[in-house]
Design an enzyme around this catalytic site. Structure first.
Site, PDB file in Angstrom:
ATOM      1  N   TYR A  53       0.828  -1.226   0.000  1.00 27.36           N
ATOM      2  CA  TYR A  53       0.000   0.000   0.000  1.00 27.36           C
ATOM      3  C   TYR A  53       0.859   1.271   0.000  1.00 27.36           C
ATOM      4  O   TYR A  53       0.454   2.317  -0.473  1.00 27.36           O
ATOM      5  CB  TYR A  53      -0.962  -0.043   1.187  1.00 27.36           C
ATOM      6  CG  TYR A  53      -2.228   0.770   0.998  1.00 27.36           C
ATOM      7  CD1 TYR A  53      -3.024   0.633  -0.130  1.00 27.36           C
ATOM      8  CD2 TYR A  53      -2.630   1.681   1.982  1.00 27.36           C
ATOM      9  CE1 TYR A  53      -4.191   1.370  -0.276  1.00 27.36           C
ATOM     10  CE2 TYR A  53      -3.791   2.414   1.835  1.00 27.36           C
ATOM     11  CZ  TYR A  53      -4.562   2.257   0.710  1.00 27.36           C
ATOM     12  OH  TYR A  53      -5.707   2.989   0.568  1.00 27.36           O
ATOM     13  N   LYS A  62      -3.303   8.030   3.421  1.00 22.28           N
ATOM     14  CA  LYS A  62      -4.464   7.738   4.283  1.00 22.28           C
ATOM     15  C   LYS A  62      -4.187   8.152   5.732  1.00 22.28           C
ATOM     16  O   LYS A  62      -5.098   8.588   6.440  1.00 22.28           O
ATOM     17  CB  LYS A  62      -4.827   6.253   4.206  1.00 22.28           C
ATOM     18  CG  LYS A  62      -5.423   5.819   2.877  1.00 22.28           C
ATOM     19  CD  LYS A  62      -6.694   6.575   2.523  1.00 22.28           C
ATOM     20  CE  LYS A  62      -7.419   5.953   1.338  1.00 22.28           C
ATOM     21  NZ  LYS A  62      -8.487   6.832   0.802  1.00 22.28           N
TER      22      LYS A  62
HETATM   23  N1  LIG Z   1     -11.283  -0.436  -2.851  1.00 21.84           N
HETATM   24  C1  LIG Z   1     -10.737  -0.582  -1.643  1.00 21.84           C
HETATM   25  O1  LIG Z   1     -10.194  -1.637  -1.303  1.00 21.84           O
HETATM   26  C2  LIG Z   1     -10.796   0.568  -0.670  1.00 21.84           C
HETATM   27  C3  LIG Z   1     -10.679   0.298   0.704  1.00 21.84           C
HETATM   28  C4  LIG Z   1     -10.716   1.372   1.607  1.00 21.84           C
HETATM   29  C5  LIG Z   1     -10.845   2.663   1.131  1.00 21.84           C
HETATM   30  N2  LIG Z   1     -10.984   2.880  -0.222  1.00 21.84           N
HETATM   31  C6  LIG Z   1     -11.114   4.273  -0.681  1.00 21.84           C
HETATM   32  O2  LIG Z   1     -12.391   4.450  -1.247  1.00 21.84           O
HETATM   33  C7  LIG Z   1     -12.337   5.591  -2.100  1.00 21.84           C
HETATM   34  C8  LIG Z   1     -13.023   5.256  -3.405  1.00 21.84           C
HETATM   35  O3  LIG Z   1     -12.288   4.289  -4.121  1.00 21.84           O
HETATM   36  P1  LIG Z   1     -12.937   2.995  -4.780  1.00 21.84           P
HETATM   37  O4  LIG Z   1     -12.260   1.829  -4.160  1.00 21.84           O
HETATM   38  O5  LIG Z   1     -14.416   3.074  -4.783  1.00 21.84           O
HETATM   39  O6  LIG Z   1     -12.348   3.037  -6.273  1.00 21.84           O
HETATM   40  P2  LIG Z   1     -12.831   3.820  -7.581  1.00 21.84           P
HETATM   41  O7  LIG Z   1     -11.708   3.652  -8.545  1.00 21.84           O
HETATM   42  O8  LIG Z   1     -14.166   3.342  -8.008  1.00 21.84           O
HETATM   43  O9  LIG Z   1     -12.948   5.327  -7.091  1.00 21.84           O
HETATM   44  C9  LIG Z   1     -11.844   6.205  -7.014  1.00 21.84           C
HETATM   45  C10 LIG Z   1     -12.349   7.522  -7.525  1.00 21.84           C
HETATM   46  O10 LIG Z   1     -11.347   8.545  -7.404  1.00 21.84           O
HETATM   47  C11 LIG Z   1     -11.574   9.406  -8.490  1.00 21.84           C
HETATM   48  N3  LIG Z   1     -10.455  10.317  -8.732  1.00 21.84           N
HETATM   49  C12 LIG Z   1      -9.166  10.005  -9.021  1.00 21.84           C
HETATM   50  N4  LIG Z   1      -8.456  11.124  -9.250  1.00 21.84           N
HETATM   51  C13 LIG Z   1      -9.324  12.173  -9.096  1.00 21.84           C
HETATM   52  C14 LIG Z   1      -9.213  13.578  -9.204  1.00 21.84           C
HETATM   53  N5  LIG Z   1      -8.055  14.173  -9.534  1.00 21.84           N
HETATM   54  N6  LIG Z   1     -10.306  14.343  -8.967  1.00 21.84           N
HETATM   55  C15 LIG Z   1     -11.480  13.771  -8.637  1.00 21.84           C
HETATM   56  N7  LIG Z   1     -11.667  12.445  -8.536  1.00 21.84           N
HETATM   57  C16 LIG Z   1     -10.589  11.659  -8.759  1.00 21.84           C
HETATM   58  C17 LIG Z   1     -11.820   8.458  -9.659  1.00 21.84           C
HETATM   59  O11 LIG Z   1     -12.431   9.115 -10.758  1.00 21.84           O
HETATM   60  C18 LIG Z   1     -12.735   7.438  -9.012  1.00 21.84           C
HETATM   61  O12 LIG Z   1     -14.080   7.809  -9.174  1.00 21.84           O
HETATM   62  C19 LIG Z   1     -10.866   5.967  -2.228  1.00 21.84           C
HETATM   63  O13 LIG Z   1     -10.564   7.006  -1.324  1.00 21.84           O
HETATM   64  C20 LIG Z   1     -10.167   4.677  -1.793  1.00 21.84           C
HETATM   65  O14 LIG Z   1      -8.853   4.905  -1.316  1.00 21.84           O
HETATM   66  C21 LIG Z   1     -10.970   1.870  -1.116  1.00 21.84           C
END
Ligand SMILES: NC(=O)c1ccc[n+]([C@@H]2O[C@H](COP(=O)([O-])OP(=O)(O)OC[C@H]3O[C@@H](n4cnc5c(N)ncnc54)[C@H](O)[C@@H]3O)[C@@H](O)[C@H]2O)c1
Length: 254
Positions: A153, A160
Site C-alpha cells: 500500500y 491515508k
Molecule cells: N477499494 C478498496 O479496497 C478501498 C478500501 C478502503 C478505502 N478505499 C477508498 O475508497 C475511495 C473510493 O475508491 P474505490 O475503491 O471506490 O475506487 P474507484 O476507482 O471506483 O474510485 C476512485 C475515484 O477517485 C476518483 N479520482 C481520481 N483522481 C481524481 C481527481 N483528480 N479528482 C477527482 N476524482 C478523482 C476516480 O475518478 C474514481 O471515481 C478511495 O478514497 C479509496 O482509497 C478503497
C-alpha cells in the site's frame, strides 16, 4: 421513511458500478436523499453508470487538482439543490511508482500527486461545499486503516494517515458550523482503484480469513451503509471519528 429523507447529498468518486461511491449514491437514494454526483475525467462513462441508479442524478465535473472546478463547485451544485446536508469524499489516486513495494524509491513528485488527490482534497472538497452547508451537515470520507504499514500500500498508506489526521482537524474547525466530519475505514474491495494497486491480491487472500465476521471483497454495501448512517440524524454527536467497516480485522492481532 428512509433515514436520509429530505436530505441533499453530494457524492464524489463514481467511476464504475463497483465504486464504493456508486453504492453510497444508490443506498442514499433508497433512503430518501436527493443525490448530486461528481465525476472525474471520463464523464460520459460516469453519466452512463449514473443511469443505473434508482433515480436520475446530475453529474458535475470535478478534478480535485483543478482550482477552477473547486471554486465553481458550490454554484454548479446550487443549480440542482438549494443546499447540502451531506458530502461524500470517495476519491483516491497514487501513481504506480508510489505503490506495490517501491516505497524507498518513489519521487516526491509522485508522492505529492498522491497526497494532493487523496489527502488534501478532503479539505478542498469540504471547504468548496461550505457555502451550501449553512445549516450544518455531515462530511464523510473513505479511508483504509492507516494505523499500520501494510504490504504494497506504500505511499497510499501515508496519504491515508494524512487523511485520518485531516479528518480530526476538519472536525475541529467545522464543528462550530454544525458540520460533522468522519471517515469510514473499509476493508479491501474490488474496485478500479484497488485493481490499480500491484499486489492487491495479498489483501484479497488474507482479509476474509482474518476477519472475525468474514469479508466479501465484492460487496461495497457495508461500507456504503456506514457512510449513509453517518450522514443521517443517527450520529448527531459524532465527529473526528473513524468507523471501521472491515469485518473486524483492525481489532485482531496478525
Ligand atoms: N477499494 C478498496 O479496497 C478501498 C478500501 C478502503 C478505502 N478505499 C477508498 O475508497 C475511495 C473510493 O475508491 P474505490 O475503491 O471506490 O475506487 P474507484 O476507482 O471506483 O474510485 C476512485 C475515484 O477517485 C476518483 N479520482 C481520481 N483522481 C481524481 C481527481 N483528480 N479528482 C477527482 N476524482 C478523482 C476516480 O475518478 C474514481 O471515481 C478511495 O478514497 C479509496 O482509497 C478503497
Amino acid at each position: 421513511m428512509g433515514i436520509l429523507e429530505g436530505k441533499r447529498i453530494l457524492v464524489t468518486g463514481v467511476l464504475t458500478d463497483a465504486s464504493i461511491a456508486f453504492s453510497v449514491a444508490k443506498i442514499a437514494q433508497e433512503e430518501g436523499a436527493q443525490v448530486v454526483l461528481t465525476g472525474f475525467g471520463r464523464l460520459s462513462l460516469v453519466e452512463r453508470i449514473a443511469k443505473r441508479l434508482p433515480q436520475p442524478a446530475p453529474v458535475l465535473e470535478l478534478d480535485v487538482q483543478n482550482t477552477d472546478h473547486l471554486d465553481t463547485l458550490a454554484s454548479r451544485v446550487g443549480e440542482h439543490v438549494d443546499g447540502l446536508d451531506g458530502v461524500v469524499h470517495s476519491i483516491g489516486f497514487a501513481p504506480q511508482t508510489a505503490l506495490g513495494g517501491n516505497f524507498l524509491n518513489t519521487t516526491w513528485e509522485d508522492v505529492a500527486t498522491a497526497l494532493h488527490i487523496s489527502t488534501y482534497s478532503y479539505k478542498s472538497l469540504a471547504v468548496a461545499c461550505l457555502p451550501l452547508m449553512k445549516e450544518g451537515g455531515s462530511v464523510v470520507g473513505l479511508d483504509f486503516d492507516a494505523s499500520k504499514a501494510w504490504p504494497v500500500y506504500d505511499w497510499m498508506g501515508v496519504a491515508k494517515a494524512g487523511l485520518e489526521s485531516a479528518n480530526r482537524y476538519l472536525a475541529r474547525d467545522l464543528g462550530k458550523q454544525g458540520i460533522r466530519v468522519n471517515l469510514v475505514a473499509a476493508g479491501p474491495l474490488r474496485t478500479m482503484a484497488a485493481k490499480s494497486i500491484p499486489g492487491f491480491k495479498e489483501f484479497e487472500d488474507s482479509w476474509p480469513e482474518k476477519a472475525p465476521l468474514g469479508w466479501d471483497l465484492a460487496d461495497t454495501a457495508p461500507a456504503a451503509r456506514a457512510c449513509v448512517a453517518l450522514m443521517s440524524d443517527w450520529f448527531p454527536a459524532t465527529t473526528g471519528e473513524i468507523v471501521h467497516v472491515d469485518g473486524g480485522v483492525h481489532a485482531i492481532g496478525a
